[in-house]
Design an enzyme around this catalytic site. Structure first.
Site, PDB file in Angstrom:
ATOM      1  N   ASP A 199      -6.763  33.990 -39.518  1.00 46.65           N
ATOM      2  CA  ASP A 199      -6.465  33.045 -38.452  1.00 46.65           C
ATOM      3  C   ASP A 199      -5.045  33.375 -37.947  1.00 46.65           C
ATOM      4  O   ASP A 199      -4.310  34.136 -38.583  1.00 46.65           O
ATOM      5  CB  ASP A 199      -6.534  31.634 -39.063  1.00 46.65           C
ATOM      6  CG  ASP A 199      -6.038  30.555 -38.141  1.00 46.65           C
ATOM      7  OD1 ASP A 199      -6.373  30.583 -36.943  1.00 46.65           O
ATOM      8  OD2 ASP A 199      -5.306  29.662 -38.630  1.00 46.65           O
ATOM      9  N   PHE A 200      -4.669  32.838 -36.798  1.00 43.34           N
ATOM     10  CA  PHE A 200      -3.324  33.143 -36.286  1.00 43.34           C
ATOM     11  C   PHE A 200      -2.335  31.988 -36.534  1.00 43.34           C
ATOM     12  O   PHE A 200      -1.470  32.082 -37.402  1.00 43.34           O
ATOM     13  CB  PHE A 200      -3.392  33.495 -34.793  1.00 43.34           C
ATOM     14  CG  PHE A 200      -2.038  33.798 -34.210  1.00 43.34           C
ATOM     15  CD1 PHE A 200      -1.405  35.002 -34.520  1.00 43.34           C
ATOM     16  CD2 PHE A 200      -1.378  32.890 -33.400  1.00 43.34           C
ATOM     17  CE1 PHE A 200      -0.138  35.294 -34.016  1.00 43.34           C
ATOM     18  CE2 PHE A 200      -0.111  33.172 -32.894  1.00 43.34           C
ATOM     19  CZ  PHE A 200       0.504  34.372 -33.202  1.00 43.34           C
ATOM     20  N   ASP A 201      -2.497  30.877 -35.801  1.00 43.87           N
ATOM     21  CA  ASP A 201      -1.527  29.770 -35.913  1.00 43.87           C
ATOM     22  C   ASP A 201      -1.616  29.111 -37.286  1.00 43.87           C
ATOM     23  O   ASP A 201      -2.692  28.726 -37.735  1.00 43.87           O
ATOM     24  CB  ASP A 201      -1.796  28.717 -34.824  1.00 43.87           C
ATOM     25  CG  ASP A 201      -1.472  29.235 -33.438  1.00 43.87           C
ATOM     26  OD1 ASP A 201      -0.300  29.194 -33.057  1.00 43.87           O
ATOM     27  OD2 ASP A 201      -2.401  29.713 -32.746  1.00 43.87           O
ATOM     28  N   ASP A 237      -5.967  28.097 -41.894  1.00 40.68           N
ATOM     29  CA  ASP A 237      -5.416  26.779 -42.243  1.00 40.68           C
ATOM     30  C   ASP A 237      -6.128  25.608 -41.581  1.00 40.68           C
ATOM     31  O   ASP A 237      -5.799  24.459 -41.857  1.00 40.68           O
ATOM     32  CB  ASP A 237      -3.926  26.720 -41.872  1.00 40.68           C
ATOM     33  CG  ASP A 237      -3.707  26.547 -40.380  1.00 40.68           C
ATOM     34  OD1 ASP A 237      -4.370  27.260 -39.602  1.00 40.68           O
ATOM     35  OD2 ASP A 237      -2.896  25.682 -39.992  1.00 40.68           O
TER      36      ASP A 237
HETATM   37 MG   LIG Z   1      -4.684  27.867 -37.673  1.00 43.36          MG
END
Ligand SMILES: [Mg+2]
Length: 280
Positions: A42-44, A220
């Site tokens: 995932d990124f953020d 997350d």
């Molecule tokens: Mg995220």
């Protein structure tokens, strides 16, 4: 995160910390059959710390470097799968040799799971226009990502306002038809009401392999739970944070993601895959 679609609240996590188990991870997952590792990220909140202004989010230098280093290894394929638009996440990570998927996996390179993307774009545009009119709070941002949209309210600090924003979004999306909402950390995602999520995107990546491949995914958000369920029980799901999760393991934050990726680059790849390969 303060709300969760299934109504559960944060509890003491029973999911083990990956860094406590890392010595045994190779033993647990190494099979003579697995010749490759598929690493989904995932990124953020995973490669990049969450920031108040989503347009300012950047991966940490350490994460960028280690993803670059991993991308040069053999026997690993990396995909960054984000809620952001495809071009946006690709530009922010900026590592060649890595694959990208945007809009929670609805935006893949060269293929679309949507039967009529233009119709969805038009619905999303209509919904965004209405939200711009009906939500007048300045800390709330509406981001049109063409086939999805995100309502960001991280900078709204009172609960009555956030509840009001969520209720407006629910109503407008319901009126729009063919769309649905999912909630994440201080955001509401608006997306097509089709049976496709990050988990399906990971399945799409995995079905391309002819050889045995061990999937690992780190994320997350609530949308990452779909991946953890999709790769269970063989895959290694890693939740970033302390929320209830379907993942196998958890890590505490973006800094620990770096530690895990560094471990993969240093020794983890050798421990996890290719044990059956006798070539020198
Ligand atoms: Mg995220």
């Amino acid at each position: 995160m303060e709300d969760s679609t299934d109504g559960h609240h944060d509890t003491a996590p029973s999911v083990p910390r990956l860094l406590d188990e890392v010595d045994r991870l190779g033993q647990r997952f190494a099979t003579a059959e697995a010749q490759r590792l598929f690493l989904g990220l995932d990124f953020d909140g995973t490669l990049a710390p969450h920031v108040d202004d989503p347009s300012a989010a950047q991966p940490t230098a350490e994460n960028q470097q280690v993803v670059q280093a991993l991308s040069r290894l053999e026997r690993i394929d990396i995909a960054v799968i984000s809620g952001r638009a495809l071009d946006d996440v690709r530009d922010r990570v900026g590592v060649a040799g890595v694959e990208y998927a945007g809009n929670h996996g609805l935006e893949l390179d060269g293929v679309s799971p949507l039967s009529d993307p233009d119709a969805i774009r038009s619905k999303i545009q209509t919904v965004c226009n209405r939200l711009e009119t009906e939500i007048d709070h300045e800390g709330c941002e509406i981001e049109n990502k063409e086939i999805t949209a995100t309502v960001h309210y991280r900078r709204v600090d009172d609960e009555r306002t956030t509840a009001r924003i969520r209720s407006i979004v629910d109503t407008v999306v319901e009126d729009g038809g063919g769309l649905r909402c999912t909630r994440g950390a201080n955001i509401v995602e608006i997306r097509p009401a089709i049976d496709w999520d990050k988990g399906e995107a990971v399945r799409w990546f995995l079905q391309r392999y002819s050889e045995e491949c061990l999937p690992m995914y780190i994320g997350d958000d609530t949308t990452d739970e779909d991946v953890f369920r999709a790769i269970a029980p063989e895959g290694i799901g890693v939740h970033v944070g302390t929320d209830e999760t379907a993942a196998t393991y958890r890590v505490d934050g973006v800094g620990e993601v770096t530690t895990v990726l560094q471990w993969l680059a240093d020794t983890g790849m050798d421990e996890l895959v290719g044990k059956g390969d006798s070539s020198p």
